[in-house]
Design a protein around this motif. Sequence first.
Motif, PDB file in Angstrom:
ATOM      1  N   UNK A  51       5.216 -10.241  14.902  1.00  0.00           N
ATOM      2  CA  UNK A  51       4.315 -11.624  16.408  1.00  0.00           C
ATOM      3  C   UNK A  51       4.988 -12.561  15.894  1.00  0.00           C
ATOM      4  N   UNK A  52       5.174 -13.082  14.059  1.00  0.00           N
ATOM      5  CA  UNK A  52       4.732 -14.207  13.790  1.00  0.00           C
ATOM      6  C   UNK A  52       3.841 -14.432  12.486  1.00  0.00           C
ATOM      7  N   UNK A  53       3.242 -13.857  13.021  1.00  0.00           N
ATOM      8  CA  UNK A  53       1.811 -14.518  11.776  1.00  0.00           C
ATOM      9  C   UNK A  53       1.912 -14.269  10.320  1.00  0.00           C
ATOM     10  N   UNK A  54       1.358 -14.249   9.817  1.00  0.00           N
ATOM     11  CA  UNK A  54       0.830 -14.619   8.398  1.00  0.00           C
ATOM     12  C   UNK A  54       0.515 -13.845   7.957  1.00  0.00           C
ATOM     13  N   UNK A  55       0.735 -12.553   7.211  1.00  0.00           N
ATOM     14  CA  UNK A  55      -0.074 -11.831   6.677  1.00  0.00           C
ATOM     15  C   UNK A  55      -0.007 -11.033   5.354  1.00  0.00           C
ATOM     16  N   UNK A  56      -0.610 -10.901   4.407  1.00  0.00           N
ATOM     17  CA  UNK A  56      -0.467 -10.382   2.828  1.00  0.00           C
ATOM     18  C   UNK A  56      -1.287 -10.156   3.065  1.00  0.00           C
ATOM     19  N   UNK A  57      -0.465  -7.892   2.509  1.00  0.00           N
ATOM     20  CA  UNK A  57      -0.951  -6.988   2.448  1.00  0.00           C
ATOM     21  C   UNK A  57      -1.004  -7.383   0.726  1.00  0.00           C
ATOM     22  N   UNK A  58      -2.213  -6.779   0.303  1.00  0.00           N
ATOM     23  CA  UNK A  58      -3.102  -6.802  -0.913  1.00  0.00           C
ATOM     24  C   UNK A  58      -3.210  -5.341  -1.465  1.00  0.00           C
ATOM     25  N   UNK A  59      -3.603  -4.775  -2.674  1.00  0.00           N
ATOM     26  CA  UNK A  59      -3.724  -4.082  -3.360  1.00  0.00           C
ATOM     27  C   UNK A  59      -5.502  -3.154  -3.408  1.00  0.00           C
ATOM     28  N   UNK A  60      -5.656  -3.592  -3.065  1.00  0.00           N
ATOM     29  CA  UNK A  60      -7.514  -4.023  -3.022  1.00  0.00           C
ATOM     30  C   UNK A  60      -7.710  -4.098  -1.315  1.00  0.00           C
ATOM     31  N   UNK A  61      -9.384  -3.595  -1.437  1.00  0.00           N
ATOM     32  CA  UNK A  61     -10.141  -3.843  -0.035  1.00  0.00           C
ATOM     33  C   UNK A  61     -10.673  -5.874  -0.407  1.00  0.00           C
ATOM     34  N   UNK A  62      -9.942  -6.540   0.527  1.00  0.00           N
ATOM     35  CA  UNK A  62      -9.785  -8.029   0.687  1.00  0.00           C
ATOM     36  C   UNK A  62     -11.651  -8.377   1.193  1.00  0.00           C
ATOM     37  N   UNK A  63     -12.479  -8.027  -0.173  1.00  0.00           N
ATOM     38  CA  UNK A  63     -13.419  -8.600  -0.248  1.00  0.00           C
ATOM     39  C   UNK A  63     -13.746  -9.414  -0.953  1.00  0.00           C
ATOM     40  N   UNK A  64     -14.088 -10.528  -0.924  1.00  0.00           N
ATOM     41  CA  UNK A  64     -15.181 -11.606  -1.761  1.00  0.00           C
ATOM     42  C   UNK A  64     -13.823 -11.296  -3.187  1.00  0.00           C
ATOM     43  N   UNK A  65     -14.778 -10.279  -3.484  1.00  0.00           N
ATOM     44  CA  UNK A  65     -15.496  -9.410  -4.808  1.00  0.00           C
ATOM     45  C   UNK A  65     -13.830  -9.787  -5.591  1.00  0.00           C
ATOM     46  N   UNK A  66     -13.203  -9.004  -4.771  1.00  0.00           N
ATOM     47  CA  UNK A  66     -11.673  -8.952  -5.369  1.00  0.00           C
ATOM     48  C   UNK A  66     -11.061  -9.629  -5.047  1.00  0.00           C
ATOM     49  N   UNK A  86      -3.968 -13.404   7.474  1.00  0.00           N
ATOM     50  CA  UNK A  86      -4.599 -12.770   7.263  1.00  0.00           C
ATOM     51  C   UNK A  86      -4.273 -11.595   6.430  1.00  0.00           C
ATOM     52  N   UNK A  87      -5.622 -10.902   5.485  1.00  0.00           N
ATOM     53  CA  UNK A  87      -4.855 -10.309   4.385  1.00  0.00           C
ATOM     54  C   UNK A  87      -5.732  -9.098   4.860  1.00  0.00           C
ATOM     55  N   UNK A  88      -4.914  -7.488   3.968  1.00  0.00           N
ATOM     56  CA  UNK A  88      -5.043  -6.659   4.896  1.00  0.00           C
ATOM     57  C   UNK A  88      -4.737  -5.757   3.273  1.00  0.00           C
ATOM     58  N   UNK A  89      -5.871  -4.686   3.273  1.00  0.00           N
ATOM     59  CA  UNK A  89      -5.181  -3.254   2.038  1.00  0.00           C
ATOM     60  C   UNK A  89      -3.698  -2.264   2.108  1.00  0.00           C
ATOM     61  N   UNK A  90      -2.688  -3.316   1.851  1.00  0.00           N
ATOM     62  CA  UNK A  90      -2.125  -2.127   2.361  1.00  0.00           C
ATOM     63  C   UNK A  90      -1.959  -0.585   2.208  1.00  0.00           C
ATOM     64  N   UNK A  91      -2.997   0.093   1.648  1.00  0.00           N
ATOM     65  CA  UNK A  91      -3.195   0.810   1.336  1.00  0.00           C
ATOM     66  C   UNK A  91      -3.866   2.138   2.231  1.00  0.00           C
ATOM     67  N   UNK A  92      -4.019   0.923   3.953  1.00  0.00           N
ATOM     68  CA  UNK A  92      -4.745   1.861   4.782  1.00  0.00           C
ATOM     69  C   UNK A  92      -3.721   1.267   5.824  1.00  0.00           C
ATOM     70  N   UNK A  93      -4.469   2.439   7.397  1.00  0.00           N
ATOM     71  CA  UNK A  93      -3.689   2.410   7.529  1.00  0.00           C
ATOM     72  C   UNK A  93      -3.887   0.793   8.842  1.00  0.00           C
ATOM     73  N   UNK A  94      -4.795  -0.340   8.463  1.00  0.00           N
ATOM     74  CA  UNK A  94      -4.351  -1.706   8.072  1.00  0.00           C
ATOM     75  C   UNK A  94      -2.702  -2.202   8.588  1.00  0.00           C
ATOM     76  N   UNK A  95      -2.000  -1.014   7.733  1.00  0.00           N
ATOM     77  CA  UNK A  95      -0.958  -1.689   7.357  1.00  0.00           C
ATOM     78  C   UNK A  95      -0.031  -1.671   9.184  1.00  0.00           C
ATOM     79  N   UNK A  96      -0.068  -0.807   9.428  1.00  0.00           N
ATOM     80  CA  UNK A  96       0.585  -0.724  11.306  1.00  0.00           C
ATOM     81  C   UNK A  96      -0.119  -2.151  12.199  1.00  0.00           C
TER      82      UNK A  96
END
Length: 151
Positions: free
Chosen positions: A95-110, A77-87
């Motif tokens: 809880x053991x899930x595979x999470x990726x934090x990126x520096x961008x909004x995880x749109x297909x374009x980015x 699951x991919x989230x932008x690290x610069x948003x409240x989604x980081x919580x």
Amino acid sequence: MSRIRITKQFSFETGHALYGYDGKCKNVHGHSYKLSVTVIGTPIDDVSNVKYGMVIDFTDLKHIVREEIVDLFDHATVFNRNTPHVELANELKDRGHHVILVEYQPTSENMVVDFAEKIKRRLPHGIDLFSLKLQETDSSFAEWFASDNFQ
């Protein structure tokens, strides 16, 4: 000798959410992504080379894309690290899930821009990334072309 384009296709399952978005994609959801990677180069003309006649061995291209993208993003699951989604990301990680934090909004374009940079760094000398197509749904995709990104 002619320059030839070689394309390999990949698929992976990834979840994401678009923080601040005004539509349904603000919610955590997933896609069955399809990624087409096209490289361009001149086929090897050394008859003593085991890769004679190839621009790049499809297996070598597969290893690069799997290591840089597919193995990392598949079932993540991919989230932008610069948003409240980081919580939420931290809760999922705990809880053991595979999470990726990126520096961008995880749109297909980015994501396609990110993937292009990762792949370009790994390609052998003389082989260039020509294009990427990241298909999010049957009817929606983002494309990256090297010719559009000269600096």
